[in-house]
Design an enzyme around this catalytic site. Structure first.
Site, short mmCIF file in Angstrom:
data_model
loop_
_atom_site.label_atom_id
_atom_site.label_comp_id
_atom_site.label_asym_id
_atom_site.label_seq_id
_atom_site.Cartn_x
_atom_site.Cartn_y
_atom_site.Cartn_z
N LYS A 116 0.83 -1.21 0.00
CA LYS A 116 0.00 0.00 0.00
C LYS A 116 0.85 1.25 0.00
O LYS A 116 0.51 2.23 -0.64
CB LYS A 116 -0.94 0.02 1.21
CG LYS A 116 -2.09 -0.97 1.10
CD LYS A 116 -3.03 -0.80 2.27
CE LYS A 116 -4.17 -1.82 2.20
NZ LYS A 116 -5.02 -1.74 3.41
N LYS A 199 -8.50 -11.51 -7.49
CA LYS A 199 -9.68 -11.53 -6.62
C LYS A 199 -10.64 -10.42 -7.02
O LYS A 199 -10.21 -9.32 -7.37
CB LYS A 199 -9.18 -11.26 -5.19
CG LYS A 199 -9.75 -12.18 -4.13
CD LYS A 199 -9.03 -11.97 -2.81
CE LYS A 199 -9.88 -11.14 -1.87
NZ LYS A 199 -9.36 -11.12 -0.50
N LYS A 202 -13.04 -4.06 -5.02
CA LYS A 202 -13.49 -2.70 -5.31
C LYS A 202 -12.41 -1.90 -6.01
O LYS A 202 -12.70 -0.91 -6.67
CB LYS A 202 -13.77 -1.98 -3.99
CG LYS A 202 -15.14 -2.23 -3.48
CD LYS A 202 -15.29 -1.58 -2.13
CE LYS A 202 -16.32 -2.33 -1.36
NZ LYS A 202 -16.27 -2.09 0.06
#
Ligand code: TRP
Length: 337
Positions: A116, A199, A202
């Site tokens: 991240k 996967k 969003k």
């Protein structure tokens, strides 16, 4: 008091709706666990400002949306404690102590932090992103959870949580339950419809992700356009036929059948027939789900009352844990009066 094993899990209030992979991969399981377990479920809004923080009104709205959607999915405030993390100052209170027990190198090795922070860019990352897993450890340890239902991607955070619990217990005496990861074998891992190697998420383009708030026509279009393969044979083979197998998995998870049974049912039929049936199953779930969520969102006062009740139940446990941990560390108790 209950002698059932305790579970705690958390979900971030991101975006305007839960997506199908989230429901089938996690939330459906939370709903099932309400019966056999003493269940605590937390909307982790403190975690939601660790990257680019959303607009304040958007954060409030997303928190209500997740809560409403969890209730619409079947969480029952009489059978679980559903609460909002920021309603309990105990979370950051415990997190501070755990931060002081965490090594800098140890926190630096968290792969989600590394991913991240790389994506956010060096000058955009706040310290909160670094301490994110320690706050997550506090979420879990506060409730003395025995089991933590999580996805595979959260395994490292749970390992850190266990290490911190053991470290605290060794230094200050037995205080925390050392929790186990609960990764149900049956939990469906739903993949992106356009890129079935990833996967469903969003953070990926809309065409591959089904939002439970999508209108029926959009759901149907996304499923009809899902990437499959060209050999034309309906067969469950996640390695060789990931797109088709993903459709079988979605159908199976929604109808409670096994993937093999679904594959058998549609074998000999074209992909079009399977896609039609999958679209129907998703719409049959999503439509009443969206209606129920909207009903809850239309009565924010009632929703807030439900969350206040959940926070009260959570506080009954969390405040005892913090008082115990703070006393063990040696913080002077605040005198009353
Ligand atoms: N990090 C988790 C996720 O991204 C969310 C989370 C926060 C969580 N606190 C938790 C999950 C405690 C389980 C238990 O999915």
């Amino acid at each position: 008091m209950s002698n059932k094993p305790r579970v705690l899990s958390g979900i971030q209030p991101t975006g305007e709706s839960m997506q199908l992979g989230n429901y089938l991969g996690a939330v459906q399981n939370w709903v099932q666990m309400q019966d056999g377990y003493d269940a605590y479920y937390c909307v982790v809004d403190l975690h939601a400002i660790t990257l680019e923080p959303p607009e304040p009104e958007a954060l409030r709205q997303r928190t209500r949306i997740v809560a409403a959607q969890l209730l619409a999915a079947g969480l029952d405030p009489d059978r679980c404690a559903l609460f909002v993390q920021s309603h309990l100052p105990e979370h950051p209170q415990l997190s501070w102590v755990l931060e002081c027990l965490t090594g800098f190198g140890e926190a630096s090795r968290m792969t989600q932090f590394k991913d991240k922070s790389t994506r956010a860019g060096a000058d955009r990352q706040g310290v909160g992103l670094f301490t994110y897993p320690i706050l997550q450890a506090a979420d879990i340890l506060l409730y003395q959870a025995d089991q933590v239902p999580i996805g595979e991607d959260q395994r490292q955070h749970l390992e850190l949580t266990r290490n911190l619990a053991q470290r605290f217990n060794a230094r200050y005496g037995d205080t925390f339950v050392v929790p186990e990861a609960f990764i149900p074998k049956a939990a469906a891992k739903i993949l992106d419809l356009q890129d079935p190697t990833a996967k469903m998420s969003k953070s990926r383009p809309d065409a591959g992700t089904i939002y439970l708030s999508d209108p029926a026509s959009v759901i149907t279009r996304k499923i009809k356009r899902a990437v499959t393969d060209t050999d034309g044979e309906v067969r469950y083979d996640p390695e060789g036929k990931p797109g088709l197998s993903n459709l079988l998995a979605i159908h199976a998870a929604l109808t409670g059948a096994s993937v093999e049974a679904v594959a058998k049912e549609f074998s000999g039929q074209g992909y079009g027939a399977l896609k039609g049936a999958v679209a129907e199953a998703v719409v049959a779930f999503a439509e009443p789900f969206a209606a129920r969520s909207q009903e809850l969102l239309d009565d924010p006062a009632e929703l807030d009352r439900i969350l206040a009740r959940g926070a009260e139940r959570a506080r009954a446990v969390a405040s005892v844990t913090v008082a115990d941990a703070y006393a063990k560390v040696g913080f002077l108790p605040a005198a009353v009066g």
